[in-house]
Design an enzyme around this catalytic site. Sequence first.
Site, PDB file in Angstrom:
ATOM      1  N   ASP A  48      -6.878   3.412  -5.831  1.00 23.64           N
ATOM      2  CA  ASP A  48      -8.263   3.883  -5.664  1.00 23.64           C
ATOM      3  C   ASP A  48      -8.421   4.572  -4.307  1.00 23.64           C
ATOM      4  OD1 ASP A  48      -8.245   1.664  -4.028  1.00 23.64           O
ATOM      5  OD2 ASP A  48     -10.064   0.754  -4.860  1.00 23.64           O
ATOM      6  N   SER A  49      -7.342   4.575  -3.505  1.00 30.00           N
ATOM      7  CA  SER A  49      -7.327   5.397  -2.285  1.00 30.00           C
ATOM      8  C   SER A  49      -7.531   6.868  -2.647  1.00 30.00           C
ATOM      9  CB  SER A  49      -6.004   5.209  -1.531  1.00 30.00           C
ATOM     10  OG  SER A  49      -4.890   5.370  -2.386  1.00 30.00           O
ATOM     11  N   ASP A  87      -4.969   1.054 -10.464  1.00 27.69           N
ATOM     12  CA  ASP A  87      -5.647   0.233  -9.448  1.00 27.69           C
ATOM     13  C   ASP A  87      -7.084  -0.014  -9.896  1.00 27.69           C
ATOM     14  OD1 ASP A  87      -5.776  -1.122  -7.058  1.00 27.69           O
ATOM     15  OD2 ASP A  87      -6.023   0.678  -5.824  1.00 27.69           O
ATOM     16  N   LYS A 117      -3.598  -3.423 -10.889  1.00 23.09           N
ATOM     17  CA  LYS A 117      -3.593  -4.142  -9.614  1.00 23.09           C
ATOM     18  C   LYS A 117      -5.029  -4.453  -9.222  1.00 23.09           C
ATOM     19  CE  LYS A 117      -3.093  -1.992  -5.449  1.00 23.09           C
ATOM     20  NZ  LYS A 117      -4.386  -2.344  -4.846  1.00 23.09           N
ATOM     21  N   GLU A 119      -7.476  -6.520  -5.948  1.00 20.49           N
ATOM     22  CA  GLU A 119      -7.471  -7.067  -4.597  1.00 20.49           C
ATOM     23  C   GLU A 119      -8.079  -8.460  -4.568  1.00 20.49           C
ATOM     24  OE1 GLU A 119      -9.482  -4.345  -1.937  1.00 20.49           O
ATOM     25  OE2 GLU A 119      -8.292  -2.634  -2.616  1.00 20.49           O
ATOM     26  N   GLU A 186      -0.474  -5.906   2.312  1.00 20.09           N
ATOM     27  CA  GLU A 186      -0.793  -4.731   3.138  1.00 20.09           C
ATOM     28  C   GLU A 186      -1.144  -5.180   4.552  1.00 20.09           C
ATOM     29  OE1 GLU A 186      -3.708  -2.035   1.516  1.00 20.09           O
ATOM     30  OE2 GLU A 186      -3.841  -0.897   3.400  1.00 20.09           O
TER      31      GLU A 186
HETATM   32  O1  KIV Z   1      -5.550   2.337  -3.370  1.00 20.65           O
HETATM   33  C1  KIV Z   1      -4.438   2.232  -2.877  1.00 20.65           C
HETATM   34  O2  KIV Z   1      -3.693   3.204  -2.685  1.00 20.65           O
HETATM   35  C2  KIV Z   1      -3.999   0.902  -2.534  1.00 20.65           C
HETATM   36  C3  KIV Z   1      -2.941   0.820  -1.496  1.00 20.65           C
HETATM   37  C4  KIV Z   1      -3.558   0.940  -0.149  1.00 20.65           C
HETATM   38  C5  KIV Z   1      -2.172  -0.416  -1.635  1.00 20.65           C
HETATM   39  O3  KIV Z   1      -4.521  -0.054  -3.001  1.00 20.65           O
END
Ligand code: KIV
Length: 284
Positions: A48-49, A87, A117, A119, A186
């Site tokens: 989600d970056s 993500d 994934k 968090e 991270e």
């Molecule tokens: O969104 C992302 O790219 C991530 C990484 C920072 C691990 O979650």
Amino acid sequence: MPDRKKVTLPDLVKKMTDGAPITMITCYDYAMAYLVEQAEVDMVLVGDSLGMTMLGYESTLPVTMDDMIRHAQAVRRGTPHAWLIGDMPYMSYQPSVETAIRCAGRFMAEAACDAVKLEGGAEMADRMEGIAKSGIPVMGHLGLTPQSMSALGGFKVQGKDAARAKKIVDDAKALEDAGAYSVLLEMVPDRVCQIITERAGIPIISLGSGPYAHGQLLIFHDMFGLYPRFKPKMAKVYGNAGEVILNGLKQYVAEVTDRQFPQPEHWFGIKDEQLEELRQMLSK
Ligand code: KIV
């Protein structure tokens, strides 16, 4: 890459047990994914970056499930063989276990992801368990978790004192017990990552958490000088594509301005007799 085989979960576990480092990278679109596929990266995260790197937001929080699905579909088209992880964006799993399962299912059904994934630590164990029990491989993400940036107080190393490090160690175990197939750490100190890795029965991946994990992750835009706002310490720059592109753009503007571009090899012509016929048609 015709003879590359699809990366599977047993392949990743085998790398872990063999002590062979696992490679992982973020990726957000077809063109990047095409290159990532040629490099035979094991795991690809549609992070989600992308809210910051591709969409220009200040944080990852505005990113929606629809944004994620669109980008994950493009990445899958570019890298059919990598282990592809979607993500889970902000509020796609926090509200409830059911929300988490439904959103995780969208990544699998609509974007052909291999895993998702999310968090968070022990407090997210029920979401993790619900997703895993639905048959969807799910990765945990501990340490610096960007969706909680406000609560964490900024972009800082996590687990520097013993008590906070203990919480991360406990969280990693809680996620593994809840069914996580892997955990990403991270910006956790190297020796805390080492302790977690030594205790884990699943692959532990490091992003800025040192060399002792089973694998390494880097953010694509950080690796190639493509994110203008900042460059984190953990990011090694493997090539300054941003500079190459900028120089190309400046040259393009100069050449168009000076009428140096285009040259005959850059355009398409018409035969003389066809042009003459066209002129006659137009003159009637
Ligand atoms: O969104 C992302 O790219 C991530 C990484 C920072 C691990 O979650």
